[in-house]
Design a protein around this motif. Structure first.
Motif, PDB file in Angstrom:
ATOM      1  N   HIS A 106      -1.919   9.193  19.142  1.00 53.49           N
ATOM      2  CA  HIS A 106      -1.662   9.590  17.453  1.00 53.49           C
ATOM      3  C   HIS A 106      -1.357   8.184  17.030  1.00 53.49           C
ATOM      4  N   GLY A 107      -2.217   7.627  16.077  1.00 51.38           N
ATOM      5  CA  GLY A 107      -1.996   6.614  15.192  1.00 51.38           C
ATOM      6  C   GLY A 107      -0.697   6.603  14.493  1.00 51.38           C
ATOM      7  N   GLY A 108      -0.348   7.613  14.031  1.00 50.24           N
ATOM      8  CA  GLY A 108       1.011   7.813  13.248  1.00 50.24           C
ATOM      9  C   GLY A 108       2.029   7.361  14.062  1.00 50.24           C
ATOM     10  N   ASN A 109       2.005   7.492  15.473  1.00 57.49           N
ATOM     11  CA  ASN A 109       3.078   7.329  16.241  1.00 57.49           C
ATOM     12  C   ASN A 109       3.432   5.831  16.569  1.00 57.49           C
ATOM     13  N   VAL A 110       2.396   5.119  15.918  1.00 61.15           N
ATOM     14  CA  VAL A 110       2.635   3.501  16.447  1.00 61.15           C
ATOM     15  C   VAL A 110       3.868   2.695  15.820  1.00 61.15           C
ATOM     16  N   ASP A 115       8.641   0.017  17.419  1.00 63.59           N
ATOM     17  CA  ASP A 115      10.144  -0.111  17.413  1.00 63.59           C
ATOM     18  C   ASP A 115      10.940   0.264  18.686  1.00 63.59           C
ATOM     19  N   ALA A 116      10.554   1.490  19.361  1.00 61.49           N
ATOM     20  CA  ALA A 116      11.383   1.832  20.557  1.00 61.49           C
ATOM     21  C   ALA A 116      10.984   0.708  21.575  1.00 61.49           C
ATOM     22  N   THR A 117       9.715   0.572  21.807  1.00 59.81           N
ATOM     23  CA  THR A 117       9.518  -0.147  23.177  1.00 59.81           C
ATOM     24  C   THR A 117      10.274  -1.731  23.019  1.00 59.81           C
ATOM     25  N   THR A 118      10.092  -2.164  21.810  1.00 57.06           N
ATOM     26  CA  THR A 118      10.664  -3.477  21.511  1.00 57.06           C
ATOM     27  C   THR A 118      12.293  -3.470  21.801  1.00 57.06           C
ATOM     28  N   LEU A 119      12.823  -2.356  21.390  1.00 54.04           N
ATOM     29  CA  LEU A 119      14.316  -2.131  21.677  1.00 54.04           C
ATOM     30  C   LEU A 119      14.473  -2.205  23.303  1.00 54.04           C
ATOM     31  N   LEU A 120      13.708  -1.319  23.773  1.00 54.20           N
ATOM     32  CA  LEU A 120      13.967  -1.122  25.393  1.00 54.20           C
ATOM     33  C   LEU A 120      13.760  -2.326  25.981  1.00 54.20           C
ATOM     34  N   VAL A 127       9.224  -1.529  29.688  1.00 51.62           N
ATOM     35  CA  VAL A 127       8.649  -0.427  28.984  1.00 51.62           C
ATOM     36  C   VAL A 127       7.664  -1.169  28.177  1.00 51.62           C
ATOM     37  N   ALA A 128       6.309  -0.217  28.150  1.00 53.15           N
ATOM     38  CA  ALA A 128       5.331  -0.667  27.179  1.00 53.15           C
ATOM     39  C   ALA A 128       4.780   0.577  26.927  1.00 53.15           C
ATOM     40  N   TRP A 129       3.525   0.201  26.049  1.00 50.19           N
ATOM     41  CA  TRP A 129       2.585   1.202  25.622  1.00 50.19           C
ATOM     42  C   TRP A 129       1.260   0.791  25.452  1.00 50.19           C
ATOM     43  N   VAL A 130       0.221   1.759  25.709  1.00 50.47           N
ATOM     44  CA  VAL A 130      -1.249   1.631  25.380  1.00 50.47           C
ATOM     45  C   VAL A 130      -1.880   2.527  24.227  1.00 50.47           C
ATOM     46  N   PRO A 131      -2.724   2.225  23.456  1.00 57.14           N
ATOM     47  CA  PRO A 131      -3.233   3.296  22.879  1.00 57.14           C
ATOM     48  C   PRO A 131      -4.378   3.796  23.328  1.00 57.14           C
ATOM     49  N   MET A 221       0.976  -7.270  30.560  1.00 57.53           N
ATOM     50  CA  MET A 221       1.098  -8.432  29.609  1.00 57.53           C
ATOM     51  C   MET A 221       1.574  -7.603  28.210  1.00 57.53           C
ATOM     52  N   PRO A 222       2.913  -7.001  28.117  1.00 59.44           N
ATOM     53  CA  PRO A 222       3.158  -6.580  27.087  1.00 59.44           C
ATOM     54  C   PRO A 222       3.485  -7.624  25.709  1.00 59.44           C
ATOM     55  N   SER A 223       2.680  -7.300  24.595  1.00 56.80           N
ATOM     56  CA  SER A 223       2.620  -8.321  23.497  1.00 56.80           C
ATOM     57  C   SER A 223       3.994  -8.294  22.856  1.00 56.80           C
ATOM     58  N   ALA A 224       4.161  -8.818  21.585  1.00 53.19           N
ATOM     59  CA  ALA A 224       5.543  -8.724  20.922  1.00 53.19           C
ATOM     60  C   ALA A 224       5.762  -7.404  20.509  1.00 53.19           C
ATOM     61  N   THR A 225       4.855  -6.784  20.440  1.00 49.98           N
ATOM     62  CA  THR A 225       4.895  -5.321  19.930  1.00 49.98           C
ATOM     63  C   THR A 225       4.986  -4.007  21.106  1.00 49.98           C
ATOM     64  N   GLY A 226       5.172  -4.723  22.181  1.00 51.97           N
ATOM     65  CA  GLY A 226       5.553  -3.881  23.435  1.00 51.97           C
ATOM     66  C   GLY A 226       4.080  -3.295  23.943  1.00 51.97           C
ATOM     67  N   MET A 227       2.893  -3.369  23.162  1.00 52.85           N
ATOM     68  CA  MET A 227       1.564  -2.883  23.629  1.00 52.85           C
ATOM     69  C   MET A 227       0.925  -3.960  24.753  1.00 52.85           C
ATOM     70  N   LEU A 228       0.387  -3.066  25.758  1.00 51.35           N
ATOM     71  CA  LEU A 228      -0.291  -3.962  26.633  1.00 51.35           C
ATOM     72  C   LEU A 228      -1.413  -4.458  26.360  1.00 51.35           C
ATOM     73  N   VAL A 229      -1.767  -5.946  26.476  1.00 57.47           N
ATOM     74  CA  VAL A 229      -3.099  -6.435  25.918  1.00 57.47           C
ATOM     75  C   VAL A 229      -3.819  -7.006  27.313  1.00 57.47           C
TER      76      VAL A 229
END
Length: 229
Positions: A106-110, A115-120, A127-131, A221-229
């Protein structure tokens, strides 16, 4: 290559060798007159359950969906509650799992995921995330999501109720959407045109999503936002 083992199906004694816990993150919100309220969660589970060499956690089925609250059925827990849930989830799971990957449908969760993954990650947790995303996808309940659901769960898609929604480009819609919610830009809740959606296209879209998520997970390879690139 093995697909994730569902953690809900095993006892604690089988969890010792877990390397990556994959957590689908979805939403419970309107998806036009033809798609179910849990569309985003179904898609996130479909992608997460096809990632190799991991353990699959039960989905987080509610998200930050305030923009859809103008439609009955939508339940949003809001950004603050979602952030707390994701942060505490990561803190707890990382006590026994080296890595946690949130698979977001869900795009609204991004913003909250960032915020959450950056803190973790700041706290030292891997911890990371993918869309669940592919290039060229329309915004909401249109061709992309309808095709995916026709492939994944055709029994819950009501093609007799399919309607064209607002087909303007999302960047053009965003100011009005942010101010008044989805209802302000689409009376039927659809952003796109689902009329020509097919299960075959849904299978192809899902394959592309899984391929992208699998490659990103392999690189880790988590980016600065925690998203895997």
């Amino acid at each position: 290559m093995t697909h994730p083992t569902p953690l809900a199906d095993v006892g604690w004694q089988h969890v010792g060798g877990v390397s990556t816990v994959v957590v689908p993150v979805g939403a419970f919100e309107q998806h036009g007159p033809h798609l179910p309220l849990d569309t985003d969660t179904r898609i996130a589970v479909a992608v997460a359950s096809r990632l190799p060499d991991a353990s699959l956690a039960p989905a987080i089925g509610y998200g930050a969906s305030g923009e859809h609250e103008g439609f009955p059925g939508t339940v949003s827990i809001g950004a603050d509650a979602l952030r707390t849930l994701l942060v505490e989830y990561g803190r707890s799971a990382c006590r026994w799992a080296p890595r946690v990957l949130f698979v977001n449908g869900h795009g609204g969760n991004v913003p909250t995921l960032v915020d959450a993954t950056t803190l973790l990650r700041y706290e030292g947790r891997d911890v990371a995330w993918v869309p669940c995303a592919v290039p060229g996808a329309d915004a909401h309940a249109g061709h992309t999501e309808t095709s995916l659901l026709l492939h994944l769960s055709p029994e819950v898609v009501d093609m007799e109720r399919v309607e064209v929604g607002n087909v303007e480009a999302l960047p053009d819609l965003l100011p009005r959407l942010r101010e008044g919610g989805t209802r302000a830009v689409s009376e039927n809740g659809v952003l796109g045109d689902p009329r020509r959606a097919t299960a075959e296209e849904g299978a192809s879209i899902l394959d592309d999503m899984v391929r992208r998520a699998t490659a990103a997970t392999a690189r880790w390879m988590p980016s600065a936002t925690g998203m895997l690139v």
